[in-house]
Enzyme design. Structure first.
Site, PDB file in Angstrom:
ATOM      1  N   CYS A  45       0.829  -1.215   0.000  1.00 36.48           N
ATOM      2  CA  CYS A  45       0.000   0.000   0.000  1.00 36.48           C
ATOM      3  C   CYS A  45       0.862   1.264   0.000  1.00 36.48           C
ATOM      4  CB  CYS A  45      -0.957  -0.001   1.179  1.00 36.48           C
ATOM      5  SG  CYS A  45      -0.146  -0.271   2.744  1.00 36.48           S
ATOM      6  N   HIS A  93      18.956  -0.237  -1.054  1.00 34.18           N
ATOM      7  CA  HIS A  93      17.543   0.130  -0.943  1.00 34.18           C
ATOM      8  C   HIS A  93      16.703  -1.075  -0.516  1.00 34.18           C
ATOM      9  CE1 HIS A  93      13.886   2.358  -1.626  1.00 34.18           C
ATOM     10  NE2 HIS A  93      13.423   1.340  -2.346  1.00 34.18           N
TER      11      HIS A  93
END
Lengths: 356, 181
Positions: A45, A93
């Site tokens: 989300c 990352h």
């Protein structure tokens, strides 16, 4: 072969922008057409990210196009919301994402499960190969190490999770516990949902406007009780969540003491979310009663968040070590030399210790 | 091994270690454990009495530790000051049930030890018997008051600590009386 990470998240794009992009099977096909040998899509989300391995340069515009739900072409605004990282930066990352350091709530652990499911999906469909396999396995190890070696995942960071943690300490097992919600508000509803997610099944709602109590009871599969009987309910319940708009204290020691006599030592956890407060602070001095108002809950959540922030430095140091190590692996893989080990001595020693 | 089944709590060791350290230091520094020739001829009743009483004291010590853990956590919950240790401690009901089980376990063993004391062949000084009965009555009263719900769990935890401090002092007095008489 180059590693590539391309995506957007809650920091770079609002939800209105994020919902225009999604990763799915069609995206994988498009990326293969662009020349990606390996592809993994991580969609939550809060983020939509592509991790890919390719031996030629791929244009960002093409990547945006492959992610668009409507299949349209990319605009300048779209491109501005995306970030792009290569090789070691890409690894860093993913390590940060898997460890929860890049999440909206720093240190949350749900993202690790989502990353694992994304990897399993890519592996099952055959889109993840040797390089992404190494990258993901290392990311999962890093996440595990960050979790065990730092306190970055420690402590509750929202009012609902603080309430759940405290209830767990006061009652042990929350299954079968009874909750009464007095008044109705967004925070009390969220707190109630958090408790229900931990097994609290007897949910009672009471409100001056009975229709609102019935509405909430319908939503939560609880029961609505008349407002006039809420104090009587306190003889049976374990947790009271109060959030009425009353201007004076609804619950005082004088009212509660007779009720406590019938409770046979069962503790009573009172969460007073109302401003002004519904429960007199002196109630907390009664034996077996634990009163928390909105300020105390937020303070605990804030302390946990601060502790997590302090631990970020330690977590980043762990990630730095793994990134340096993974970079060596990438160099060796690039020159065609088979790496002796996926974990060099310094890191593997730590890992073996942590995993033993 | 015997008592382990009665509490099953994590972090018990962290709280037990300071108590063990304190008791050992006290035993080393104070002249309460000087070697001496036995005045009572060894027999099976004496061995049973001594060993069962030591295990009973062990259970009371662990109940005291569980009580300390309970009070630490209860205090933090009441004052809303949640320290790092809060997240490591077992929930209050688990601590309380461990405390109650340990009290019963210790009380039953102590009763057996007290009764067996009367079968030791040598006559015992009445002061020694009286002090031992005081400890028995003290723990019996805690259990009875809890059974009748006269005292709240927090007070039971406090009483566990007080009772153990009293029991240790009286144990020393019993030894002292034993030497003098």
């Amino acid at each position: 072969m180059n590693l590539l990470c391309f995506g957007l998240n809650h920091r770079t794009a609002p939800i209105e922008a994020r919902e225009r992009f999604v990763g799915h099977a069609r995206t994988e096909a498009l990326l293969r057409d662009l020349g990606c040998h390996e592809v993994l899509l991580l969609t939550t989300c809060n983020r939509v990210e592509i991790y890919a391995a390719a031996d030629r340069s791929i244009l960002s515009e093409d990547l945006v196009h492959s992610l668009r739900v409507d299949g349209g072409s990319s605009s300048k605004e779209d491109l501005a919301a995306f970030y792009r990282m290569d090789n070691a930066d890409c690894a860093r990352h993913l390590f940060r994402v898997a460890s929860g350091l890049d999440s909206m709530v720093v240190g949350e652990t749900e993202i690790l499960g989502q990353a694992k499911r994304a990897y399993e999906g890519a592996r099952a469909s055959g889109s993840a190969g040797r390089l992404l396999h190494r990258l993901c396995q290392r990311a999962f190890r890093v996440a595990k190490q960050v979790r065990s070696k730092t306190q970055v995942t420690r402590g509750p960071v929202s009012v609902g999770s603080v309430a759940v943690d405290l209830a767990g300490k006061i009652f042990g097992d929350l299954r079968g516990r009874k909750v009464l919600v007095l008044g109705a508000g967004e925070t009390s509803e969220k707190t109630l949902r958090a408790l229900a997610s931990r097994g609290v099944s007897d949910l009672r709602m009471s409100n001056r406007t009975s229709a609102r109590a019935e509405e909430l009871a319908d939503q939560m599969e609880g029961i609505a009780v008349p407002f006039a009987t809420w104090l009587e309910q306190c003889r049976e319940i374990d947790i009271l969540i109060s959030s009425t708009a009353a201007e004076t204290h609804l619950l005082t020691p004088r009212l509660l003491v007779p009720v406590l006599r019938d409770r046979a030592d069962r503790p009573l956890f009172i969460i007073d979310i109302a401003v002004p407060r519904d429960v007199a602070p002196e109630v907390n001095e009664l034996d077996g009663v634990y009163l928390y108002d909105i300020d105390s809950l937020q303070e605990i959540a804030g302390e946990s968040l601060e502790l997590r922030r302090q631990q970020l430095v330690v977590a980043e140091a762990i990630i730095d070590e793994h990134v340096a190590d993974f970079q060596k692996y990438l160099l060796l893989a690039d020159t065609g030399t088979r790496p002796i080990s996926d974990c060099p001595t310094s890191v593997s020693g730590t890992l073996r210790t942590s995993e033993s | 091994m015997l008592i382990g089944t009665a509490y099953r709590l994590s972090l018990m060791g962290a709280f037990t270690a300071p108590l063990v350290f304190l008791l050992q230091i006290t035993a080393l520094i104070l002249p309460i454990d000087t070697p001496r020739t036995s005045e009572v001829s060894p027999n099976s009743w004496l061995e049973f009495h001594a060993s069962i009483s030591i295990i009973a004291y062990g259970a009371f010590a662990l109940a005291c530790v569980a009580g300390a853990m309970y009070l630490v956590q209860e205090r933090q919950l009441k004052t809303h000051q949640l320290r790092s240790i809060f997240y490591h401690l077992p929930p209050l009901p688990n601590l309380f049930s461990a405390m109650t089980r340990l009290l019963w376990f210790g009380f039953i063993l102590y009763s057996a030890g007290l009764i067996s004391g009367f079968f030791v062949s040598e006559p015992l000084p009445w002061t020694k018997i009286a002090l031992a009965i005081v400890i028995w009555v003290l723990y019996g009263a805690i259990l009875q008051s809890r059974y009748l719900r006269w005292v709240a769990p927090r007070r039971v935890a406090t009483l566990c600590m007080v009772a153990f401090a009293v029991a240790l002092s009286l144990l020393w007095s019993i030894e002292f009386v034993g030497h003098r008489v």
